[in-house]
Write a protein that holds these residues in place. Structure first.
Motif, mmCIF file in Angstrom:
data_model
loop_
_atom_site.group_PDB
_atom_site.id
_atom_site.type_symbol
_atom_site.label_atom_id
_atom_site.label_comp_id
_atom_site.label_asym_id
_atom_site.label_seq_id
_atom_site.Cartn_x
_atom_site.Cartn_y
_atom_site.Cartn_z
ATOM 1 N N LYS A 8 46.717 41.485 9.780
ATOM 2 C CA LYS A 8 46.402 40.153 9.265
ATOM 3 C C LYS A 8 45.484 39.482 10.277
ATOM 4 O O LYS A 8 45.819 39.397 11.458
ATOM 5 C CB LYS A 8 47.670 39.327 9.056
ATOM 6 C CG LYS A 8 47.394 37.934 8.489
ATOM 7 C CD LYS A 8 48.688 37.203 8.136
ATOM 8 C CE LYS A 8 49.488 36.854 9.364
ATOM 9 N NZ LYS A 8 50.656 36.004 9.040
ATOM 10 N N PHE A 9 44.318 39.049 9.817
ATOM 11 C CA PHE A 9 43.391 38.391 10.737
ATOM 12 C C PHE A 9 42.749 37.184 10.062
ATOM 13 O O PHE A 9 42.727 37.059 8.830
ATOM 14 C CB PHE A 9 42.312 39.358 11.241
ATOM 15 C CG PHE A 9 41.356 39.863 10.196
ATOM 16 C CD1 PHE A 9 40.217 39.131 9.846
ATOM 17 C CD2 PHE A 9 41.576 41.084 9.564
ATOM 18 C CE1 PHE A 9 39.340 39.599 8.883
ATOM 19 C CE2 PHE A 9 40.700 41.564 8.598
ATOM 20 C CZ PHE A 9 39.577 40.810 8.258
ATOM 21 N N ALA A 29 31.093 37.575 0.650
ATOM 22 C CA ALA A 29 30.683 38.885 0.140
ATOM 23 C C ALA A 29 30.272 39.809 1.287
ATOM 24 O O ALA A 29 30.551 41.015 1.258
ATOM 25 C CB ALA A 29 29.533 38.729 -0.847
ATOM 26 N N GLU A 30 29.609 39.233 2.307
ATOM 27 C CA GLU A 30 29.205 40.046 3.462
ATOM 28 C C GLU A 30 30.429 40.589 4.197
ATOM 29 O O GLU A 30 30.440 41.735 4.662
ATOM 30 C CB GLU A 30 28.334 39.218 4.405
ATOM 31 C CG GLU A 30 26.963 38.892 3.837
ATOM 32 C CD GLU A 30 26.152 38.002 4.769
ATOM 33 O OE1 GLU A 30 26.674 37.676 5.863
ATOM 34 O OE2 GLU A 30 25.017 37.637 4.416
ATOM 35 N N LEU A 31 31.451 39.750 4.319
ATOM 36 C CA LEU A 31 32.690 40.183 4.986
ATOM 37 C C LEU A 31 33.349 41.326 4.218
ATOM 38 O O LEU A 31 33.723 42.345 4.804
ATOM 39 C CB LEU A 31 33.662 39.008 5.127
ATOM 40 C CG LEU A 31 35.070 39.349 5.632
ATOM 41 C CD1 LEU A 31 35.014 39.863 7.073
ATOM 42 C CD2 LEU A 31 35.990 38.132 5.537
ATOM 43 N N THR A 32 33.499 41.155 2.915
ATOM 44 C CA THR A 32 34.154 42.205 2.114
ATOM 45 C C THR A 32 33.332 43.486 2.090
ATOM 46 O O THR A 32 33.883 44.587 2.051
ATOM 47 C CB THR A 32 34.412 41.713 0.682
ATOM 48 O OG1 THR A 32 33.168 41.317 0.086
ATOM 49 C CG2 THR A 32 35.368 40.532 0.671
ATOM 50 N N GLY A 38 32.764 49.034 3.615
ATOM 51 C CA GLY A 38 31.975 50.084 4.229
ATOM 52 C C GLY A 38 32.738 50.869 5.278
ATOM 53 O O GLY A 38 32.424 52.040 5.542
ATOM 54 N N MET A 39 33.749 50.228 5.869
ATOM 55 C CA MET A 39 34.573 50.907 6.871
ATOM 56 C C MET A 39 35.762 51.639 6.252
ATOM 57 O O MET A 39 36.521 52.291 6.970
ATOM 58 C CB MET A 39 35.093 49.890 7.894
ATOM 59 C CG MET A 39 34.020 49.227 8.728
ATOM 60 S SD MET A 39 34.761 48.140 9.963
ATOM 61 C CE MET A 39 35.647 49.339 10.956
ATOM 62 N N GLY A 40 35.948 51.499 4.943
ATOM 63 C CA GLY A 40 37.097 52.137 4.306
ATOM 64 C C GLY A 40 38.387 51.362 4.496
ATOM 65 O O GLY A 40 39.476 51.926 4.370
ATOM 66 N N VAL A 41 38.261 50.060 4.789
ATOM 67 C CA VAL A 41 39.445 49.207 4.943
ATOM 68 C C VAL A 41 39.843 48.645 3.585
ATOM 69 O O VAL A 41 38.995 48.141 2.833
ATOM 70 C CB VAL A 41 39.164 48.053 5.932
ATOM 71 C CG1 VAL A 41 40.333 47.080 5.978
ATOM 72 C CG2 VAL A 41 38.869 48.604 7.318
ATOM 73 N N SER A 42 41.116 48.725 3.265
ATOM 74 C CA SER A 42 41.623 48.244 1.974
ATOM 75 C C SER A 42 42.157 46.824 2.119
ATOM 76 O O SER A 42 43.053 46.571 2.935
ATOM 77 C CB SER A 42 42.727 49.174 1.467
ATOM 78 O OG SER A 42 43.314 48.667 0.293
ATOM 79 N N ILE A 43 41.611 45.887 1.349
ATOM 80 C CA ILE A 43 42.070 44.496 1.390
ATOM 81 C C ILE A 43 43.291 44.344 0.496
ATOM 82 O O ILE A 43 43.243 44.646 -0.700
ATOM 83 C CB ILE A 43 40.945 43.538 0.932
ATOM 84 C CG1 ILE A 43 39.750 43.613 1.897
ATOM 85 C CG2 ILE A 43 41.470 42.115 0.851
ATOM 86 C CD1 ILE A 43 38.561 42.779 1.452
ATOM 87 N N LYS A 44 44.387 43.850 1.085
ATOM 88 C CA LYS A 44 45.615 43.627 0.314
ATOM 89 C C LYS A 44 45.697 42.194 -0.212
ATOM 90 O O LYS A 44 46.233 41.939 -1.273
ATOM 91 C CB LYS A 44 46.848 43.920 1.188
ATOM 92 C CG LYS A 44 46.771 45.230 1.971
ATOM 93 C CD LYS A 44 46.626 46.431 1.074
ATOM 94 C CE LYS A 44 47.904 46.739 0.320
ATOM 95 N NZ LYS A 44 47.784 47.999 -0.452
ATOM 96 N N VAL A 56 42.761 37.313 5.948
ATOM 97 C CA VAL A 56 42.758 38.610 5.271
ATOM 98 C C VAL A 56 43.961 39.432 5.714
ATOM 99 O O VAL A 56 44.263 39.505 6.905
ATOM 100 C CB VAL A 56 41.463 39.389 5.579
ATOM 101 C CG1 VAL A 56 41.484 40.754 4.895
ATOM 102 C CG2 VAL A 56 40.229 38.595 5.152
ATOM 103 N N VAL A 57 44.647 40.035 4.744
ATOM 104 C CA VAL A 57 45.645 41.072 5.016
ATOM 105 C C VAL A 57 45.046 42.376 4.516
ATOM 106 O O VAL A 57 44.632 42.465 3.352
ATOM 107 C CB VAL A 57 46.983 40.790 4.311
ATOM 108 C CG1 VAL A 57 47.973 41.928 4.566
ATOM 109 C CG2 VAL A 57 47.563 39.469 4.776
ATOM 110 N N CYS A 58 44.967 43.364 5.414
ATOM 111 C CA CYS A 58 44.299 44.606 5.031
ATOM 112 C C CYS A 58 45.021 45.813 5.610
ATOM 113 O O CYS A 58 45.856 45.691 6.515
ATOM 114 C CB CYS A 58 42.841 44.598 5.483
ATOM 115 S SG CYS A 58 42.646 44.494 7.275
#
Length: 471
Positions: A373-374, A386-389, A394-400, A420-422
């Motif tokens: 969580k950050f 949109a740039e953040l997501t 692009g890094m393969g991080v899944s946003i929860k 964000v929780v990811c």
């Protein structure tokens, strides 16, 4: 829950429930009653003998499963040769059936007709109800209002007389003891009755038959009945096997008893290992187990959550916090002296509430460096979020989960704070995420407490097995 408790109580006892004792100002019950459990006497404790366990093994063999004790995939992970005794495969989901079955079988015939009573949060109650039905012995269980509704309903479905009364186990036990005296029912303590301890000891007999050359067995400790029976069984047959007891830091009653030289009451906090949350170890269990325990360790809650996660992922075993505490002690690095040794861990219970399981898995993922969580401050102009997501994708991080706030930003009106929780793949991936965010944004804050160091996980940063590290 109050309505449910009232409904069960009325139907189970015809409206007659003993008055609860008065309370201290701090809320602790003052038991002014004269009722005492004759089987569990502080001034005359009963020390278990090996022949008690062998007798139990003979009598319960037709009603208890001989559960498998299999080499675990966790062996490569921890550097130990680990064998899991899967006693959560008993019909009611816990080892408690062993003692409950034996205690009921040992009743005099007249008492079998009258029945028994006990206080329990769940597993002991389920075991008594199941074997009471199997043996045609009436069973009454007193369950505090904090008991899981699923376990209350399961006991009713097994035909038991269920009383939901009392704010905690202390009050439930007082009610059960008074009902025992009024109705001529034998009270069966879930961890300190001698027949209960003897029945639990049959697990130890099975283990030494199933696994050769054991170096240690790691046993969860609540009231002490399981470790008393298992330690006596194993130490009698193989004195060199080390017996390790494990408690949660939130209910370390056996540790307190060892320090005091006798069972003493301790405050209990809410814990993932609710099956271990016993405010005072049994007198019989203590006098039997204390001389046989080689080491007693206390584990933190996050390691219990981690152990539950590891067992689900690598063993496909769903266990409750108490059942996972033995593995938790290894993951936390408390037992590194057994690296390269043959170690048995009883998975003693699997009755975990579904919602609690979800929380445990999430907490385990956070401890494991895979759930984060950050908070980051980004431009509020079109395309800022949109740039953040896009960066995370692009890094393969899944946003929860994601939420943005404007009202509480103090920097400028053209910024927005995004929470964000990811989920990441592992610790290395999480560190890459932190680095990328720091490079692209000035204001980034991670709220989680991960990256403890070397956490035992299937692969480390180099793709090799890792060893347990201390936190």
């Amino acid at each position: 829950m109050a309505d449910t408790a009232t409904r069960y109580t009325t139907s189970a006892t015809n409206g007659k429930i003993p008055d609860l004792p008065p309370k201290h100002q701090n809320g602790a019950s003052v038991d002014n009653s004269t009722e005492e459990d004759p089987w569990c006497n502080a001034s005359n404790p009963h020390q278990l003998h090996f022949e008690d366990i062998t007798s139990a093994a003979f009598k319960v063999k037709n009603g208890i499963l001989v559960t498998p004790c299999m080499k675990s995939h966790l062996s490569a992970l921890t550097g130990m040769e680990i064998f899991l005794k899967k006693d959560f495969l008993q019909y009611t989901g816990s080892f408690k059936e062993r003692g409950a079955s034996y205690a009921l079988l040992m009743l005099p015939e007249e008492q079998k007709r009258k029945g028994v009573i006990s206080a329990s949060l769940g597993n002991h109650a389920l075991a008594l109800c199941y074997h009471g039905k199997r043996l045609n012995i009436p069973v009454t269980v007193v369950m505090p209002i904090v008991a899981p509704i699923m376990k209350i309903q399961s006991c009713q479905q097994l035909g038991a007389n269920v009383v939901v009364q009392g704010h905690d186990m202390g009050e439930a036990k007082q009610i059960a003891m008074r009902l025992s005296k009024e109705r001529g029912l034998v009270y069966i303590n879930g961890y300190d009755h001698p027949h209960i301890m003897a029945g639990q000891g049959t697990l130890g007999l099975e283990v030494v038959e199933q696994v050769a050359n054991i170096d240690a067995i790691i046993v969860p400790v609540g009231g002490g009945g399981l470790i008393a029976g298992v330690a006596l069984a194993i130490k009698t047959l193989h004195p060199n096997v080390k017996v390790i007891g494990v408690e949660s830091e939130r209910c370390a009653s056996f540790t307190a008893a060892i320090k005091a030289g006798k069972p003493v009451p301790v405050p209990i906090q809410s814990t993932l290992a609710d099956g271990l949350a016993v405010p005072m170890v049994g007198y019989n269990a203590f006098i039997t187990a204390a001389p046989l325990i080689d080491k007693l360790v206390v584990v933190k809650e996050e390691w219990i959550a981690m152990a539950i996660l590891r067992l689900v992922e690598l063993e496909k075993c769903v266990v409750e916090g108490a059942g996972a505490s033995g593995l938790a002690a290894i993951l936390a690095g408390h037992l590194d002296e057994f690296k390269g040794k043959r170690v048995v861990i009883p998975l003693c219970g699997g009755n975990i509430d579904t919602t609690i399981l979800g929380r445990c898995l999430e907490r385990g993922l956070a401890v494991d460096g895979r759930l984060h969580k950050f908070t980051v401050t980004v431009s509020d102009r079109p395309g800022g979020i949109a740039e953040l997501t896009k960066l995370l994708s692009g890094m393969g991080v899944s946003i929860k989960d994601i939420i943005h706030e404007r009202a509480w930003i103090t920097s400028d009106i053209f910024s927005v704070q995004v929470k964000v929780v990811c989920e990441t793949r592992d610790v290395k991936h999480g560190k890459q995420l932190m680095s990328a965010l720091s490079e692209n944004y000035t204001n980034v804050h991670f709220d989680d407490n991960v990256f403890y160091g070397e956490i035992p996980s299937p692969l480390n940063e180099n793709g090799n097995s890792v060893s347990a590290g201390k936190h």
